[in-house]
Scaffold this active site. Structure first.
Site, PDB file in Angstrom:
ATOM      1  N   LEU A  37      87.389 -29.065  46.795  1.00  0.00           N
ATOM      2  CA  LEU A  37      88.618 -29.875  46.836  1.00  0.00           C
ATOM      3  C   LEU A  37      89.817 -29.036  46.398  1.00  0.00           C
ATOM      4  CD1 LEU A  37      87.388 -33.399  45.618  1.00  0.00           C
ATOM      5  CD2 LEU A  37      87.618 -32.555  47.966  1.00  0.00           C
ATOM      6  N   THR A  99      86.456 -16.602  48.083  1.00  0.00           N
ATOM      7  CA  THR A  99      85.739 -17.700  48.755  1.00  0.00           C
ATOM      8  C   THR A  99      85.097 -17.231  50.054  1.00  0.00           C
ATOM      9  OG1 THR A  99      86.959 -19.531  47.792  1.00  0.00           O
ATOM     10  CG2 THR A  99      86.082 -19.886  49.994  1.00  0.00           C
ATOM     11  N   THR A 124      85.748 -17.327  63.157  1.00  0.00           N
ATOM     12  CA  THR A 124      86.958 -17.535  63.948  1.00  0.00           C
ATOM     13  C   THR A 124      87.149 -16.407  64.960  1.00  0.00           C
ATOM     14  OG1 THR A 124      89.385 -17.465  63.771  1.00  0.00           O
ATOM     15  CG2 THR A 124      88.173 -16.463  61.979  1.00  0.00           C
ATOM     16  N   ASP A 125      87.837 -16.703  66.056  1.00  0.00           N
ATOM     17  CA  ASP A 125      88.149 -15.649  67.027  1.00  0.00           C
ATOM     18  C   ASP A 125      89.143 -14.635  66.460  1.00  0.00           C
ATOM     19  OD1 ASP A 125      90.497 -17.177  67.093  1.00  0.00           O
ATOM     20  OD2 ASP A 125      90.531 -17.378  69.282  1.00  0.00           O
ATOM     21  N   GLU A 126      89.786 -14.985  65.329  1.00  0.00           N
ATOM     22  CA  GLU A 126      90.786 -14.072  64.761  1.00  0.00           C
ATOM     23  C   GLU A 126      90.162 -12.763  64.264  1.00  0.00           C
ATOM     24  OE1 GLU A 126      93.907 -15.786  62.401  1.00  0.00           O
ATOM     25  OE2 GLU A 126      93.572 -17.768  63.267  1.00  0.00           O
ATOM     26  N   TYR A 148      93.323 -12.992  55.935  1.00  0.00           N
ATOM     27  CA  TYR A 148      92.428 -14.099  56.318  1.00  0.00           C
ATOM     28  C   TYR A 148      91.361 -13.619  57.290  1.00  0.00           C
ATOM     29  CZ  TYR A 148      90.731 -18.026  59.126  1.00  0.00           C
ATOM     30  OH  TYR A 148      89.925 -18.898  59.826  1.00  0.00           O
ATOM     31  N   LYS A 152      87.206 -13.149  56.945  1.00  0.00           N
ATOM     32  CA  LYS A 152      86.233 -13.830  57.816  1.00  0.00           C
ATOM     33  C   LYS A 152      85.340 -12.785  58.522  1.00  0.00           C
ATOM     34  CE  LYS A 152      85.973 -17.689  58.547  1.00  0.00           C
ATOM     35  NZ  LYS A 152      85.235 -18.786  57.843  1.00  0.00           N
ATOM     36  N   PRO A 203     109.984 -25.147  62.928  1.00  0.00           N
ATOM     37  CA  PRO A 203     110.195 -23.698  62.755  1.00  0.00           C
ATOM     38  C   PRO A 203     109.283 -22.886  63.671  1.00  0.00           C
ATOM     39  CG  PRO A 203     108.839 -24.548  60.962  1.00  0.00           C
ATOM     40  CD  PRO A 203     109.111 -25.713  61.874  1.00  0.00           C
ATOM     41  N   ARG A 271     105.980 -14.046  61.485  1.00  0.00           N
ATOM     42  CA  ARG A 271     104.938 -13.791  60.481  1.00  0.00           C
ATOM     43  C   ARG A 271     104.611 -12.292  60.478  1.00  0.00           C
ATOM     44  NH1 ARG A 271      99.576 -16.797  62.079  1.00  0.00           N
ATOM     45  NH2 ARG A 271     100.166 -18.421  60.622  1.00  0.00           N
TER      46      ARG A 271
HETATM   47  P1  NAD Z   1      90.402 -26.351  55.843  1.00  0.00           P
HETATM   48  O1  NAD Z   1      91.274 -25.455  55.029  1.00  0.00           O
HETATM   49  O2  NAD Z   1      90.951 -27.634  56.375  1.00  0.00           O
HETATM   50  O3  NAD Z   1      89.079 -26.720  55.035  1.00  0.00           O
HETATM   51  C1  NAD Z   1      88.422 -25.812  54.194  1.00  0.00           C
HETATM   52  C2  NAD Z   1      87.632 -26.634  53.175  1.00  0.00           C
HETATM   53  O4  NAD Z   1      86.919 -25.702  52.339  1.00  0.00           O
HETATM   54  C3  NAD Z   1      88.502 -27.477  52.250  1.00  0.00           C
HETATM   55  O5  NAD Z   1      87.976 -28.771  52.164  1.00  0.00           O
HETATM   56  C4  NAD Z   1      88.426 -26.766  50.909  1.00  0.00           C
HETATM   57  O6  NAD Z   1      88.551 -27.647  49.797  1.00  0.00           O
HETATM   58  C5  NAD Z   1      87.044 -26.139  50.988  1.00  0.00           C
HETATM   59  N1  NAD Z   1      86.895 -24.956  50.121  1.00  0.00           N
HETATM   60  C6  NAD Z   1      87.759 -23.919  49.988  1.00  0.00           C
HETATM   61  N2  NAD Z   1      87.288 -23.039  49.091  1.00  0.00           N
HETATM   62  C7  NAD Z   1      86.076 -23.516  48.670  1.00  0.00           C
HETATM   63  C8  NAD Z   1      85.086 -23.047  47.781  1.00  0.00           C
HETATM   64  N3  NAD Z   1      85.247 -21.900  47.102  1.00  0.00           N
HETATM   65  N4  NAD Z   1      83.971 -23.786  47.586  1.00  0.00           N
HETATM   66  C9  NAD Z   1      83.806 -24.963  48.248  1.00  0.00           C
HETATM   67  N5  NAD Z   1      84.708 -25.470  49.102  1.00  0.00           N
HETATM   68  C10 NAD Z   1      85.832 -24.749  49.321  1.00  0.00           C
HETATM   69  O7  NAD Z   1      89.867 -25.431  57.032  1.00  0.00           O
HETATM   70  P2  NAD Z   1      89.361 -25.832  58.487  1.00  0.00           P
HETATM   71  O8  NAD Z   1      90.481 -25.692  59.434  1.00  0.00           O
HETATM   72  O9  NAD Z   1      88.614 -27.104  58.404  1.00  0.00           O
HETATM   73  O10 NAD Z   1      88.367 -24.612  58.765  1.00  0.00           O
HETATM   74  C11 NAD Z   1      86.967 -24.733  58.476  1.00  0.00           C
HETATM   75  C12 NAD Z   1      86.291 -23.433  58.866  1.00  0.00           C
HETATM   76  O11 NAD Z   1      86.494 -23.186  60.254  1.00  0.00           O
HETATM   77  C13 NAD Z   1      86.844 -22.212  58.140  1.00  0.00           C
HETATM   78  O12 NAD Z   1      85.774 -21.375  57.803  1.00  0.00           O
HETATM   79  C14 NAD Z   1      87.748 -21.545  59.161  1.00  0.00           C
HETATM   80  O13 NAD Z   1      87.789 -20.146  58.943  1.00  0.00           O
HETATM   81  C15 NAD Z   1      87.038 -21.887  60.443  1.00  0.00           C
HETATM   82  N6  NAD Z   1      87.895 -21.961  61.651  1.00  0.00           N
HETATM   83  C16 NAD Z   1      89.006 -22.731  61.661  1.00  0.00           C
HETATM   84  C17 NAD Z   1      89.785 -22.827  62.817  1.00  0.00           C
HETATM   85  C18 NAD Z   1      91.032 -23.696  62.877  1.00  0.00           C
HETATM   86  O14 NAD Z   1      91.746 -23.626  63.883  1.00  0.00           O
HETATM   87  N7  NAD Z   1      91.306 -24.528  61.879  1.00  0.00           N
HETATM   88  C19 NAD Z   1      89.403 -22.118  63.962  1.00  0.00           C
HETATM   89  C20 NAD Z   1      88.245 -21.321  63.927  1.00  0.00           C
HETATM   90  C21 NAD Z   1      87.486 -21.274  62.766  1.00  0.00           C
END
Ligand code: NAD
Length: 320
Positions: A37, A99, A124-126, A148, A152, A203, A271
């Site tokens: 959280l 993390t 992620t594709d990044e 970031y 990953k 923005p 950025r």
């Molecule tokens: P988000 O930031 O909405 O959610 C991340 C969650 O992880 C949060 O609920 C946070 O509280 C929890 N968290 C963070 N650090 C933590 C820790 N140390 N221990 C336990 N919980 C922890 O991110 P998202 O957009 O839901 O992304 C989820 C995953 O998908 C990530 O790994 C991200 O790299 C990957 N991803 C996201 C996208 C995108 O477009 N959002 C695309 C490709 C991959």
């Protein structure tokens, strides 16, 4: 299958949990959500679900004692937990390293110790960097450009090592940009939509020509579910196939759907290290696991805008 979902209170993880509970994603007998959280994790992403449909634990994926006990009672782990916002990684990279790298290694070491059958690492594709033409396959080199994406990519390599060295059944997914309900309003689509609801400008970074592939979060979750159930140990699966748009085209589409025009755009300094174009090929997951995205961008974006209009109580406290 007893499933441990880390980061299950965030945008994508909570969507995955909701889709298990509503029956869209099958084959899971019990769900434990572990989430620290952070600012991005919201219990309000899960509190519409019946209390007995999942167990929630507040905690950190870096906490060895906790992870030991949770992996003991799990058949599979899906690791969504991450620091996920590129802009924050530019100003405060350390949390991303802790993390995204150390947390992932902690999870994998206890998954191995406690004989978890399958571990899905959500990446992620990044990690591939930026591409001028064509699309990345799973064989493309890892050339991450932000703290970031570097964190990953590091986690992906840790995953590879736990498979190659110890035989842990790890599967890695690499997805394009997601959109949908419950996304924290620091990310571009909910940021722009909520700004426009408030009558503010949006923005737009640099010249607005950076290209991203936009995939609905439901399609991402279906891809992850396919990898969990039908994927192979040690394999990487790209997930994409939404819609490639540059940021100016994305902005114009949002403006049109919300009845505004380009006078609502404010161009801002780009950025640092901004990748120009992302493009993943999802040919492998389609061919091997039968994955196909279902949600059209127009329909998904309209529904997402309407969700933010109808759920102001969810995002209002999160706006800066
Ligand atoms: P988000 O930031 O909405 O959610 C991340 C969650 O992880 C949060 O609920 C946070 O509280 C929890 N968290 C963070 N650090 C933590 C820790 N140390 N221990 C336990 N919980 C922890 O991110 P998202 O957009 O839901 O992304 C989820 C995953 O998908 C990530 O790994 C991200 O790299 C990957 N991803 C996201 C996208 C995108 O477009 N959002 C695309 C490709 C991959």
């Amino acid at each position: 299958m007893r499933l441990l979902v880390t980061g299950g209170a965030g945008f994508i993880g909570s969507n995955f949990v909701r889709r298990i509970v509503d029956g869209t994603l099958s084959g899971i007998s019990s769900i434990t959500v572990l989430d620290k959280l952070t600012y991005a994790g919201r219990l309000s992403n899960l509190n519409m679900l019946p209390k007995d449909s999942f167990e929630f634990i507040k905690g950190d994926i870096c906490d060895s004692t906790l992870i030991d006990s949770l992996t003991k009672k799990s058949d599979a782990v899906i690791n969504f937990a991450a620091e996920s916002h590129v802009d924050r990684s530019i100003t405060a990279a350390r949390d991303f390293v802790e993390t995204n790298i150390l947390g992932t290694q902690t999870l994998m070491s206890y998954a191995l110790k406690n004989e978890v059958s399958t571990f899905v690492q959500v990446s992620t594709d990044e990690v591939y960097g930026t591409i001028d033409e064509g699309s990345w396959s799973e064989e493309s080199p890892l050339l991450p450009n932000s703290p970031y994406s570097a964190s990953k990519a590091s986690a992906d390599l840790i995953a590879r090592s736990y498979h190659r060295t110890f035989g842990l059944d790890v599967r890695v997914t690499r997805c394009s940009n997601n959109y949908g309900p419950h996304q924290y309003p620091e990310k571009v689509i909910p940021l722009f939509v909520t700004n426009l609801i408030d009558g503010k400008k949006v923005p737009l970074y640099g010249n607005g020509l950076n290209v991203r592939d936009w995939l609905h979060v439901d399609d991402h979750c279906k891809g992850i579910h396919a990898v969990l159930n039908k994927g192979k140990p040690g394999q990487i699966y790209n997930i994409g196939g939404g819609r490639e748009l540059n940021n100016r085209e994305l902005t114009d589409t949002i403006l049109a759907l919300m009845g505004r025009d380009s006078t609502s755009i404010e161009y801002v300094e780009d950025r640092l290290g901004h990748d120009l174009r992302y493009s993943v090929s999802h040919e492998k997951i389609s061919r091997e696991l039968g994955y196909q995205p279902q949600v059209t961008f127009e329909q998904g974006l309209l529904e997402t805008i309407n969700w933010y209009k109808e759920n102001e109580s969810w995002w209002r406290p999160l706006k800066i």
